[in-house]
Design an enzyme around this catalytic site. Sequence first.
Site, PDB file in Angstrom:
ATOM      1  N   SER A  17     -10.893 -80.900 -48.258  1.00 13.60           N
ATOM      2  CA  SER A  17     -10.652 -80.974 -49.663  1.00 13.60           C
ATOM      3  C   SER A  17     -11.818 -81.219 -50.647  1.00 13.60           C
ATOM      4  CB  SER A  17      -9.316 -81.424 -50.575  1.00 13.60           C
ATOM      5  OG  SER A  17      -9.169 -81.233 -50.561  1.00 13.60           O
TER       6      SER A  17
ATOM      7  N   GLY B  57      -8.036 -65.618 -48.103  1.00 11.70           N
ATOM      8  CA  GLY B  57      -8.350 -64.643 -48.579  1.00 11.70           C
ATOM      9  C   GLY B  57      -7.078 -63.532 -47.417  1.00 11.70           C
TER      10      GLY B  57
HETATM   11  C1  LIG Z   1      -4.136 -73.713 -55.834  1.00 15.90           C
HETATM   12  C2  LIG Z   1      -3.875 -74.394 -54.938  1.00 15.90           C
HETATM   13  C3  LIG Z   1      -3.268 -75.623 -53.992  1.00 15.90           C
HETATM   14  C4  LIG Z   1      -4.228 -75.940 -52.727  1.00 15.90           C
HETATM   15  N1  LIG Z   1      -4.072 -77.311 -52.116  1.00 15.90           N
HETATM   16  C5  LIG Z   1      -4.399 -77.898 -50.818  1.00 15.90           C
HETATM   17  C6  LIG Z   1      -3.878 -79.262 -50.594  1.00 15.90           C
HETATM   18  O1  LIG Z   1      -3.357 -79.799 -51.146  1.00 15.90           O
HETATM   19  N2  LIG Z   1      -4.010 -79.097 -49.699  1.00 15.90           N
HETATM   20  C7  LIG Z   1      -5.017 -78.738 -48.753  1.00 15.90           C
HETATM   21  O2  LIG Z   1      -5.205 -78.587 -47.014  1.00 15.90           O
HETATM   22  N3  LIG Z   1      -5.344 -77.034 -48.798  1.00 15.90           N
HETATM   23  C8  LIG Z   1      -4.742 -77.140 -50.590  1.00 15.90           C
HETATM   24  N4  LIG Z   1      -5.351 -75.340 -49.997  1.00 15.90           N
HETATM   25  C9  LIG Z   1      -6.031 -74.787 -49.588  1.00 15.90           C
HETATM   26  C10 LIG Z   1      -4.981 -74.182 -49.028  1.00 15.90           C
HETATM   27  O3  LIG Z   1      -4.211 -74.915 -48.431  1.00 15.90           O
HETATM   28  C11 LIG Z   1      -5.729 -72.582 -47.681  1.00 15.90           C
HETATM   29  O4  LIG Z   1      -6.990 -73.480 -46.793  1.00 15.90           O
HETATM   30  C12 LIG Z   1      -6.843 -72.127 -48.879  1.00 15.90           C
HETATM   31  O5  LIG Z   1      -6.677 -71.135 -50.522  1.00 15.90           O
HETATM   32  C13 LIG Z   1      -7.538 -70.750 -48.317  1.00 15.90           C
HETATM   33  O6  LIG Z   1      -6.210 -69.867 -47.975  1.00 15.90           O
HETATM   34  P1  LIG Z   1      -5.791 -68.725 -49.282  1.00 15.90           P
HETATM   35  O7  LIG Z   1      -7.616 -68.301 -48.973  1.00 15.90           O
HETATM   36  O8  LIG Z   1      -4.961 -67.741 -48.628  1.00 15.90           O
HETATM   37  O9  LIG Z   1      -5.289 -69.488 -50.258  1.00 15.90           O
HETATM   38  C14 LIG Z   1      -5.025 -75.053 -51.579  1.00 15.90           C
HETATM   39  C15 LIG Z   1      -5.433 -73.946 -52.670  1.00 15.90           C
HETATM   40  C16 LIG Z   1      -4.876 -73.733 -53.480  1.00 15.90           C
HETATM   41  C17 LIG Z   1      -5.185 -72.213 -54.098  1.00 15.90           C
END
Ligand SMILES: Cc1cc2nc3c(=O)[nH]c(=O)nc-3n(C[C@H](O)[C@H](O)[C@H](O)COP(=O)(O)O)c2cc1C
Length: 350
Positions: free
Chosen positions: A170, A289
């Site tokens: 993170s 994505g």
């Molecule tokens: C609003 C938000 C909060 C997130 N919080 C976390 C988190 O607490 N822990 C974590 O491992 N990833 C967190 N992520 C990352 C997502 O789990 C994921 O790895 C990342 O968004 C890529 O996937 P996506 O493009 O489908 O969103 C967060 C993403 C978003 C958008």
Amino acid sequence: MMFKTISNLTNFISPELLHTFFLTTLKYSLFKKNTIYENLRFKLLDRDFDNPLGLAAGFDKNAEVLDGSLALGFGYLEAGTVTPMPQKGNPKPRVFKIPEFEAVIQRLGFNNDGIEIFLSNLKQFRLKSRGLVGVNIGKNKGSSDLYSDYTFLYQKVEPFADYITINISSPNTPGVRDLQKKDNFKKLIEKISKFKKKPTFVKISPDISSSNLENVCDLALNEDFIDGLILTNTTISRDFLHSKPIKNSWKIFEDGGLSGPPLKKITNEMIKKVYKQTKGKIIIIGVGGISTGRDAFEKISLGCSLVQLYTSLIYKGPNVVSKILAELSQLIKKKGLKNVQELVGANIDL
Ligand SMILES: Cc1cc2nc3c(=O)[nH]c(=O)nc-3n(C[C@H](O)[C@H](O)[C@H](O)COP(=O)(O)O)c2cc1C
């Protein structure tokens, strides 16, 4: 289509407020469980997944809407990130939508209610559901020791988790990504591995250096403790946002992790690299994505056994899950594959 219109209309409402509203609708389970596709069933780590598409970490940080999220059609959920103590996270505003790219930049900073509330919610869920739930663990901002929150949480969540994800990627909590460095990572693994009883994953940043990634892959291959990697978390890079004119360009200069379609290419590159380096011997969960069945197909074809999404739920709404599953099932049929398991690492072009 309708949700897209709603999403456009609500671009000016705080994304966090909308998220709270979404969670409330899920609590009241307004959604009905979707179709099961036989060719999407997946057996992994002694567990039977209805399909390989999961909800990524960060959506349900307190494990409070597990039933409702499963009803959207996900094959499994990853709850968290949870930390030992409750914490508020960074000051608001801290979540920014970039509609031109259907992307999000956020610097929430592990806002959550802490492990006690998380576990009480998860235990309640376990009493009535057999749904698959992984737990993503992280450290409190204030804890000075890099390792102790992880060893503490690992033992706390292990009895109730189908798998555990160690989040060392993170970008919004100081110190977390330092755990990806060679010596720190080895020390972390040594400290936690003696407690292992459940499948364990490590979630990696797309911004990790090549040498640290190679080291993580080597350890993942050689240590029984690690079953696989989650590729990837959000990126602090903004390089992928400059290819089109940007209306709300100030937003891209906000600090935080970028998610959504602009992340897809760099995540897929990493998946390719890791699959090659580990010769397909570790499990990869792909996230970054995914908003269509084609996106899911692509990641699985590159070597992922499971996939996850978050940002496309924000832009396309709850129906995105059933749409992705229907399209993925169709594509698998069209390519002459018996089931999704045959697609893993098959490197099939679309
Ligand atoms: C609003 C938000 C909060 C997130 N919080 C976390 C988190 O607490 N822990 C974590 O491992 N990833 C967190 N992520 C990352 C997502 O789990 C994921 O790895 C990342 O968004 C890529 O996937 P996506 O493009 O489908 O969103 C967060 C993403 C978003 C958008």
